[in-house]
Structures are given as C-alpha cells and as structure tokens.
Write a protein that holds these residues in place. Structure first.
Motif, PDB file in Angstrom:
ATOM      1  N   ARG A   1       0.829  -1.217   0.000  1.00 42.30           N
ATOM      2  CA  ARG A   1       0.000   0.000   0.000  1.00 42.30           C
ATOM      3  C   ARG A   1       0.861   1.265   0.000  1.00 42.30           C
ATOM      4  O   ARG A   1       0.409   2.327  -0.443  1.00 42.30           O
ATOM      5  CB  ARG A   1      -0.910   0.001   1.238  1.00 42.30           C
ATOM      6  CG  ARG A   1      -1.899  -1.144   1.271  1.00 42.30           C
ATOM      7  CD  ARG A   1      -2.884  -1.083   0.116  1.00 42.30           C
ATOM      8  NE  ARG A   1      -3.877  -2.124   0.191  1.00 42.30           N
ATOM      9  CZ  ARG A   1      -3.775  -3.319  -0.413  1.00 42.30           C
ATOM     10  NH1 ARG A   1      -2.702  -3.592  -1.165  1.00 42.30           N
ATOM     11  NH2 ARG A   1      -4.726  -4.218  -0.287  1.00 42.30           N
TER      12      ARG A   1
ATOM     13  N   GLU B   1     -11.059   8.859   5.167  1.00 44.91           N
ATOM     14  CA  GLU B   1     -11.243   9.862   4.124  1.00 44.91           C
ATOM     15  C   GLU B   1     -11.995  11.084   4.628  1.00 44.91           C
ATOM     16  O   GLU B   1     -11.637  12.225   4.331  1.00 44.91           O
ATOM     17  CB  GLU B   1     -11.975   9.243   2.934  1.00 44.91           C
ATOM     18  CG  GLU B   1     -11.121   8.283   2.113  1.00 44.91           C
ATOM     19  CD  GLU B   1     -11.861   7.770   0.890  1.00 44.91           C
ATOM     20  OE1 GLU B   1     -12.974   8.275   0.609  1.00 44.91           O
ATOM     21  OE2 GLU B   1     -11.336   6.861   0.220  1.00 44.91           O
TER      22      GLU B   1
ATOM     23  N   THR C   1      -7.731   3.537   5.977  1.00 49.65           N
ATOM     24  CA  THR C   1      -7.690   4.580   4.945  1.00 49.65           C
ATOM     25  C   THR C   1      -9.080   4.886   4.396  1.00 49.65           C
ATOM     26  O   THR C   1      -9.395   6.045   4.092  1.00 49.65           O
ATOM     27  CB  THR C   1      -6.751   4.171   3.800  1.00 49.65           C
ATOM     28  OG1 THR C   1      -7.125   2.875   3.304  1.00 49.65           O
ATOM     29  CG2 THR C   1      -5.311   4.110   4.280  1.00 49.65           C
TER      30      THR C   1
ATOM     31  N   TRP D   1      -4.984  -1.814   7.075  1.00 46.06           N
ATOM     32  CA  TRP D   1      -4.612  -0.570   6.387  1.00 46.06           C
ATOM     33  C   TRP D   1      -5.778  -0.064   5.536  1.00 46.06           C
ATOM     34  O   TRP D   1      -6.116   1.128   5.583  1.00 46.06           O
ATOM     35  CB  TRP D   1      -3.379  -0.801   5.522  1.00 46.06           C
ATOM     36  CG  TRP D   1      -2.985   0.395   4.707  1.00 46.06           C
ATOM     37  CD1 TRP D   1      -3.545   0.811   3.534  1.00 46.06           C
ATOM     38  CD2 TRP D   1      -1.981   1.365   5.034  1.00 46.06           C
ATOM     39  NE1 TRP D   1      -2.943   1.974   3.092  1.00 46.06           N
ATOM     40  CE2 TRP D   1      -1.994   2.328   3.990  1.00 46.06           C
ATOM     41  CE3 TRP D   1      -1.081   1.494   6.080  1.00 46.06           C
ATOM     42  CZ2 TRP D   1      -1.108   3.417   3.990  1.00 46.06           C
ATOM     43  CZ3 TRP D   1      -0.202   2.587   6.076  1.00 46.06           C
ATOM     44  CH2 TRP D   1      -0.226   3.514   5.045  1.00 46.06           C
ATOM     45  N   ASP D   2      -6.369  -0.941   4.765  1.00 39.83           N
ATOM     46  CA  ASP D   2      -7.456  -0.538   3.875  1.00 39.83           C
ATOM     47  C   ASP D   2      -8.646  -0.004   4.654  1.00 39.83           C
ATOM     48  O   ASP D   2      -9.274   0.992   4.258  1.00 39.83           O
ATOM     49  CB  ASP D   2      -7.887  -1.715   2.999  1.00 39.83           C
ATOM     50  CG  ASP D   2      -6.825  -2.112   1.987  1.00 39.83           C
ATOM     51  OD1 ASP D   2      -5.920  -1.298   1.722  1.00 39.83           O
ATOM     52  OD2 ASP D   2      -6.901  -3.251   1.481  1.00 39.83           O
TER      53      ASP D   2
ATOM     54  N   PRO E   1      -1.094   9.670   4.770  1.00 33.79           N
ATOM     55  CA  PRO E   1       0.061   8.867   5.195  1.00 33.79           C
ATOM     56  C   PRO E   1       1.180   9.805   5.629  1.00 33.79           C
ATOM     57  O   PRO E   1       1.307  10.924   5.115  1.00 33.79           O
ATOM     58  CB  PRO E   1       0.432   8.096   3.930  1.00 33.79           C
ATOM     59  CG  PRO E   1      -0.018   8.977   2.807  1.00 33.79           C
ATOM     60  CD  PRO E   1      -1.266   9.661   3.305  1.00 33.79           C
TER      61      PRO E   1
END
Length: 671
Positions: free
Chosen positions: A302, A517, A513, A509-510, A523
């Motif tokens: 990522r 938003e 993130t 992680w996904d 990051p």
C-alpha cells in the motif's frame, strides 16, 4: 581437463585445458567455484547429464559464498592481485562479492556503444557524487553511478557493506615505487591489461569505484583509510542500465590496511535480466551477529504506489515522505487532522512467566509493580552507570505477561542476561517482524477509530482507553481482523498504535484509509515525524541519549523512579541527580538556519553545550533545537549562540527555553 567424464569433479584440483567437459548420459558433475574461469563454461551437458554448481569456495574449504540472488548467467573468481574484464548486458545484474572479507575490489564500467565509436564513456566519480549528493550511491533514491555526461550507467540494488570509496585512484606502480616497492603488482596496470582486448587505452592511473575500501575525510581534510568494514560474503549488486564493458580487480595492496594486510579473491556473478532482486542493505542487530537483508514491511504493497522515497530503518524499508502531500503537508495533517504511519521497525519483546514482573522491576526505571493489566508506561533500561540502553513503552497484558515495545534488540539481550544471572523463571520472546504496527496520530484519530473498533466486554473499550492504555480489538465486529490497540505514539498528539498479524496488515490498512477519508487522513513518513518529535521534546537514540550520557542528562529524568528500592543503574542515577552537571534544554533561534547534530553551543568563546536534535518548526516558524547544556547556562531566557562552520565562522543567536516547544503540558496527548 577435457573430454567425457562422470561422477563428482573438483575443478580446482585439476588443471583446466580450456576445453569443456562433456557429461555422459545420466552422469552428474559437481563444479566448485573456481579461479579464473566461469564455472558454467567448463561443462557441456551431455544427453541426460546433470550439472550442479556448488557455491563453496575453491578446494571445498574456507568460507561459503552467499546464496545466489537469482538465475546466474555467468560467474567467476578474480584471483587476488589480478583483474578481469567482462561484458554486462542491459538489464543484467552484477554482484561483486568479497569472499573472505576486508578485500578491496576496484571497478570500472564503459558504455559498449561508446567503445564502438572509440569514445570512453565510463563511470565518473565526481559526476556520481554530485548527482547523488553522497560519497557513493546506495540502495534507495540515491542509487546510481553516472558517466561524465551525467547519464546513469548502473543502479545499486543491494549493498551489504555500506562503506566504499569514490575518491582514490586504483593503486598504481608509481604509488608503490615512491614507497620503496618498485615492480609491485598494481590495480591500474591490471585494469589496463584486462581492458586491452576492448580497445581501451592504457593508463598509468585508473579512476575507479573502490568497493569495500574504507576511507573518510578527517576534520583536517586528510583522506584517511583503515581496514575494510566488509565481512566474508559481503557484496554489492548493481543493475546495468546500458550494455557495458566492465572490469573488476582483487586489489594486491599488502603494505596498507585496506585489504586487512592480506589480499584475497573477489567473486563475480552476473544474473539474467529477468531476475527480480529486491533492493536491500545489510542489517546486523549486533556487531558479530549474522547478516540480515533488509526487506519490505507487511504494509509495503500500500505504501509503494504512493512514494519511491524509502530509507532503511533497522531491517525494514520505511517511507521518508509522500510526494502527493510533502513533508510539510504530512506535518500539518498530524497537527490538525490524522495521519497513518508504518512503524513496523519498532522492536517488540514479550516477557512471560511467573518471574516476569520481578525481572522487569529490576530492569526498568519505572515501578512495574504499580502497572495494572491493560496499562502501559514509558520506561528506560539503564546500565550500571545510569546510561540509557533503550527506551520504550511497557504494556501489561496479563499478570504474568508484558509486552516491551522499544528501539533496539539490545533490550532483549539485556533482559535475557539479567534473567539468566538471577535464575528467574521467565522467557524473553523476540517477536521480530511477526507483529507489524501502525501509528494513527492526530486530533481526529479517535473519531476515525470509533467507526472501526470492536471490543469484547472483558477488555477496555475504545472510550475507556486513557493515555498509555491498551486493549485488544477487532475491525467492526467479532469476526473482524484482530489487533492490539494502544493509546501511545511518538508525536505528542492524541494518537494510537495498532499491532497486528502480517496476514491482516493490508486489511487493517485498507479499513483505516477508507474510514479516514472524511477526517482528512494522510500517510506520514519519517521526515515529518522527526519535525514533530523534536517540537514535542521527545528523545531519540543516538541524539538525546547515547553512550556516556545518563538518563537525567538525556532529559529523561521524568521516567526514573528513585522511590524504587533498586533497579539497574539506580545508585549511579541517584548520585548524579544530586549534583547534575548537564541538562537537556530547548533552544529557539531567531532564524530558519538548522544546525546539525553535534554543533557547539557557545557563551562568548567558550563551549557550554552541544546540539542534540534540531529542525525548522512550522508551528513556531523558526528553527528550534534540543541541546545538552551545562547547568550554569541552562536558565530559561538565557541568550547563547550556536556555532556553525568550525563553530565560530557562523554564529546563530538562540534563547534557552523549556521543552516541549509545542503543547508543553501534553494536553493534546491526554485529550
């Protein structure tokens, strides 16, 4: 040697005639790495024959060569005091190996297209240093060797030594003659001889890239040399960016320390273009520890699409910055919104067993007896002199189970030694890279986590985790990916750290993130973190604490509990606390010049301190620094100078201040 054979052959014990060996049907042949010829060229495989190339050195004795990095097209040994030339095709990878350690290998490469036009376009050390802004290239952003037209020729992919020379010439006949050794074999003549067949003009002195040669410039601008840092099997691997003619030497210098006073062989391997070799440097957790090759963290898939700027952090590659936002954008995101950073290079140790608390109470500067389950504390490990071995955060996960998150493997060695000497029933378990972790930092970090964190009733819920608290959680519901969640960080902001299994890293992680938003998640790399940690007055190894500096002088006295009856270093720290000589203080500049670590702090002509860390503070809009000052000059408001350019040629006026520079009462972290 020639003709048809079967069985196992040690080619170094047989005089090779230059004719290939042809294997009979179903025969096998083991070919050892040899001197002077590519092992694979010795063998022509017959019907049904099998060829095995061993990577043991000649004669089946001595150190082993490192395992191949991929599909080898050709390999050969350059005998000591000699040179060999060879062709390298675009896309192929060249590996130059120091077989026995401490052996210099001079290297030069020419563009084949240039030689075809009778033009010598070769590596230019001055152009290379200017382009990479380093003494020599290395894996990462500054990774290429350039020719005199500043066009790249080779890309450094792996380097396990990390100490080479681009200033000196290859050794010359004149150099030996003027020291009383006329007729001494030398690299420059060897290079000329090796390149003669390619139409390269002879030179009495060859500019070269001197791999494994340990040189440096001393404070008086002398070029110094000493024994090489390279160990047996150390190597440099480079990808060819054009078709090249190359030459490598095994330097014959036996009157200087550069080859460890004993010249030895160099081994060369050439890998086919399709070979994928990951960029890497060597990492050794201890000077005499086996070499580890740096690798990518579990979050790298990522991170890589977002930046090319990585730097080694222990044995992992860590992002330095992300170009979409830049270091300044990442900084302000951490101050005003929320950031996500890969911190997997952190060392983690589990201390387990009936005597776990007893060991940690003896080792740590904090009172571990007072630490409740699912609580943590910032603490230090000190030696008998009160000098800081390591710092970190200790979490209690069960009555007899603790997790120590720290900066160095020395923590594990120190704890293990103490446990063994005391005969304690405890195990110190190094988690190595099995627990990758992220830092989620900034004022919106809790809002983001509230959308994702699920906890069971028997552990603290997110809203109950106070500063330095911990829990175990899952993503969204009881079937989600599990992770350990702590309210900690290295920014001075409200923040959390997430520790998970490698298999769940990308899922976590996904999720972060995606949920981040709406909160402006960005990051963050190590460059922005360095600015923030200095503003927050947080100590770093090698800067605020280092050998010869006790915990109080490092500004870490708040983490030393002298009310404890005993712990490692207590007697020294109690003595030093009663009569301190130096203290850690802040310096605020009247300008944006940022001094380097180690710059002197001056009162008049006298040095009264030293800068430990400095940065340009976006919040204060000026340069700031932490400095270790003599107590006589450490009062808030004192006017001093920081010396640059030999300490006196340029002087920057500073005012002594408290630290942290931003949020001095830590209200943000406690929010």
């Amino acid at each position: 040697m020639g003709g048809a054979v079967s069985g196992s052959i040690n080619c170094t014990d047989i005089a090779w005639s230059g004719e290939p060996v042809v294997l009979k049907a179903r025969a096998t042949c083991t070919v050892w790495a040899i001197r002077g010829a590519p092992a694979r060229q010795l063998i022509e495989q017959g019907s049904g024959g099998t060829v095995t190339v061993s990577h043991q050195r000649a004669g089946n004795t001595g150190p082993l060569l490192p395992e191949p990095l991929g599909d080898i097209r050709e390999e050969f040994t350059v005998p000591r005091a000699s040179a060999m030339s060879y062709e390298l095709r675009r896309g192929e990878v060249l590996q130059i190996i120091d077989v026995e350690g401490q052996q210099c290998s001079d290297f030069q490469a020419f563009r084949k297209s240039g030689l075809d036009r009778q033009t010598e376009l070769m590596i230019d050390a001055t152009a290379t240093r200017s382009m990479v802004r380093r003494a020599f290239p290395g894996p990462g952003l500054s990774d290429k060797f350039f020719d005199q037209d500043m066009v790249p020729m080779l890309q450094v992919i792996q380097d396990t030594c990390g100490r080479h020379d681009t200033f000196g010439l290859a050794c010359t006949a004149r150099g030996y003659e003027e020291r009383g050794f006329p007729g001494h074999v030398n690299c420059s003549d060897n290079i000329s001889d090796a390149l003669a067949g390619f139409g390269v003009g002879r030179r009495p002195a060859w500019p070269a890239i001197n791999f494994f040669w340990n040189t440096w410039v001393d404070p008086h601008h002398h070029l110094m040399t000493a024994e090489s840092y390279s160990r047996p099997g150390d190597y440099v691997a480079m990808a060819a960016l054009d078709d090249l003619i190359c030459v490598s030497t095994a330097c014959p210098d036996d009157i200087d320390p550069i080859n460890g006073w004993n010249p030895t062989d160099v081994h060369v391997r050439i890998y086919r273009p399709q070979t994928r070799i990951q960029r890497a440097v060597a990492y050794r957790p201890k000077e005499d520890a086996p070499m580890l090759i740096s690798h990518e963290s579990a979050f790298h898939p990522r991170l890589a699409p977002q930046t090319d700027h990585f730097a080694p952090a222990r044995d992992l590659w860590t992002p330095v910055s992300f170009p979409a936002h830049g270091t300044t954008g990442e900084y302000w995101a951490c101050r005003e919104a929320v950031t996500l950073q890969d911190m997997s290079g952190l060392r983690k140790f589990d201390i387990i067993g009936p005597d776990a608390e007893r060991l940690l109470q003896q080792a740590m500067t904090r009172d571990v007896n007072r630490l409740a389950v699912w609580r943590g504390t910032y603490s230090l490990l000190c030696d008998e002199s009160g000098e800081v071995i390591d710092d970190g955060t200790l979490f209690r996960m069960a009555p007899q189970l603790f997790r120590w998150c720290c900066g160095s493997e020395e923590s594990g060695r120190w704890l293990s030694r103490m446990a063994k000497e005391a005969g304690l029933q405890v195990r110190v378990h190094d988690l190595r890279n099995s627990l990758p972790n992220l830092a989620l930092q900034g004022p919106r970090s809790r809002d983001l986590l509230s959308k994702l964190v699920f906890t069971q009733p028997h552990v603290p819920a997110l809203e109950h985790i106070k500063w330095f608290g911990a829990t175990v959680a899952r993503l969204k519901d009881r079937e989600g990916a599990p992770f350990m969640l702590t309210r900690s960080g290295y920014t001075g902001e409200l923040g959390y750290e997430i520790f998970c299994a490698e298999a769940d890293a990308l899922t976590i992680w996904d999720a972060l993130t995606e949920a981040g938003e709406e909160f402006g998640l960005r990051p963050m790399g190590s460059a922005a973190l360095e600015i923030i940690r200095i503003e927050a007055g947080l100590a770093a190894a090698g800067a605020e604490f280092a050998p010869g500096i006790d915990a109080f002088e490092a500004g870490l006295g708040f983490a030393v509990d002298l009310r404890k009856s005993d712990f490692s270093g207590r007697a020294a720290l109690e003595r030093n606390s009663q009569d301190p000589r130096r203290v850690l203080r802040g310096l605020i500049f009247d300008c944006d010049d940022v001094p380097a670590h180690g710059c002197p702090v001056l009162r008049g002509e006298r040095q009264v301190g030293v800068v430990t860390s400095a940065t340009r503070s976006p919040a204060l809009q000026s340069a700031v620094a932490m400095a270790r000052l003599s107590v006589e000059h450490a009062a808030t408001g004192t006017k001093l100078h920081v010396g640059m350019m030999d300490g006196h040629m340029k002087r920057l006026e500073v005012t002594v201040s408290d630290i942290p520079f931003v949020d001095p009462t830590r209200k943000r972290a406690r929010a």
